[in-house]
Design a protein around this motif. Sequence first.
Motif, mmCIF file in Angstrom:
data_model
loop_
_atom_site.group_PDB
_atom_site.id
_atom_site.type_symbol
_atom_site.label_atom_id
_atom_site.label_comp_id
_atom_site.label_asym_id
_atom_site.label_seq_id
_atom_site.Cartn_x
_atom_site.Cartn_y
_atom_site.Cartn_z
ATOM 1 N N TYR A 37 0.201 -1.038 8.711
ATOM 2 C CA TYR A 37 0.523 -1.341 7.331
ATOM 3 C C TYR A 37 -0.470 -2.398 6.844
ATOM 4 O O TYR A 37 -1.137 -3.061 7.637
ATOM 5 C CB TYR A 37 1.945 -1.903 7.198
ATOM 6 N N GLU A 46 2.034 -1.935 2.199
ATOM 7 C CA GLU A 46 1.911 -0.485 2.073
ATOM 8 C C GLU A 46 1.519 0.122 3.420
ATOM 9 O O GLU A 46 0.830 -0.494 4.230
ATOM 10 C CB GLU A 46 0.862 -0.122 1.006
ATOM 11 N N TRP A 47 1.970 1.340 3.602
ATOM 12 C CA TRP A 47 1.696 2.063 4.845
ATOM 13 C C TRP A 47 0.261 2.584 4.851
ATOM 14 O O TRP A 47 -0.247 3.039 3.807
ATOM 15 C CB TRP A 47 2.680 3.215 4.967
ATOM 16 N N VAL A 48 -0.376 2.511 6.014
ATOM 17 C CA VAL A 48 -1.772 2.933 6.136
ATOM 18 C C VAL A 48 -1.917 4.188 7.014
ATOM 19 O O VAL A 48 -2.542 5.161 6.606
ATOM 20 C CB VAL A 48 -2.634 1.795 6.730
ATOM 21 N N TYR A 59 -2.390 9.793 7.708
ATOM 22 C CA TYR A 59 -3.022 8.704 6.977
ATOM 23 C C TYR A 59 -2.575 8.677 5.516
ATOM 24 O O TYR A 59 -2.276 9.716 4.917
ATOM 25 C CB TYR A 59 -4.551 8.877 6.979
ATOM 26 N N ALA A 60 -2.598 7.499 4.937
ATOM 27 C CA ALA A 60 -2.447 7.367 3.494
ATOM 28 C C ALA A 60 -3.687 7.959 2.833
ATOM 29 O O ALA A 60 -4.794 7.882 3.388
ATOM 30 C CB ALA A 60 -2.280 5.905 3.108
ATOM 31 N N ASP A 61 -3.502 8.536 1.663
ATOM 32 C CA ASP A 61 -4.629 9.163 0.965
ATOM 33 C C ASP A 61 -5.760 8.169 0.710
ATOM 34 O O ASP A 61 -6.939 8.534 0.733
ATOM 35 C CB ASP A 61 -4.158 9.746 -0.363
ATOM 36 N N SER A 62 -5.409 6.906 0.489
ATOM 37 C CA SER A 62 -6.415 5.902 0.126
ATOM 38 C C SER A 62 -7.383 5.589 1.261
ATOM 39 O O SER A 62 -8.466 5.047 1.017
ATOM 40 C CB SER A 62 -5.729 4.618 -0.336
#
Length: 119
Positions: A37, A46-48, A59-62
Amino acid sequence: QVQLVESGGGLVQAGGSLRLSCAASGSTFRINRMHWYRQPPGKQREWVAVISRDGSTSYADSVKERFTISRDNAKNTMYLQMNSLEPDDTAVYYCNAPVLTGSLLKNYWGQGTQVTVSS
């Protein structure tokens, strides 16, 4: 009980790379999934990314295509390879391990490691 200790944070220029580590100790046999995170300044955590014991990842989109999560089960250590870093990646990064013991779910967190990306 599980203890998590992150390391590897620091200051890097945009476009650079860092590798974070999360060393687990204690009842590590109870850990299946491990997460990264992050909490940017002034924002919510936020979750990573997540990795299961069998190596499956999400994965997170970012961060998709830039970050790679991995783990070495023999060393009880999880990693986050971060490439093409951007100023928006600046945050305190935390590792997390949710552990289910019977019907009780407990979330374990590390103390966090600061990542600062300069433009």
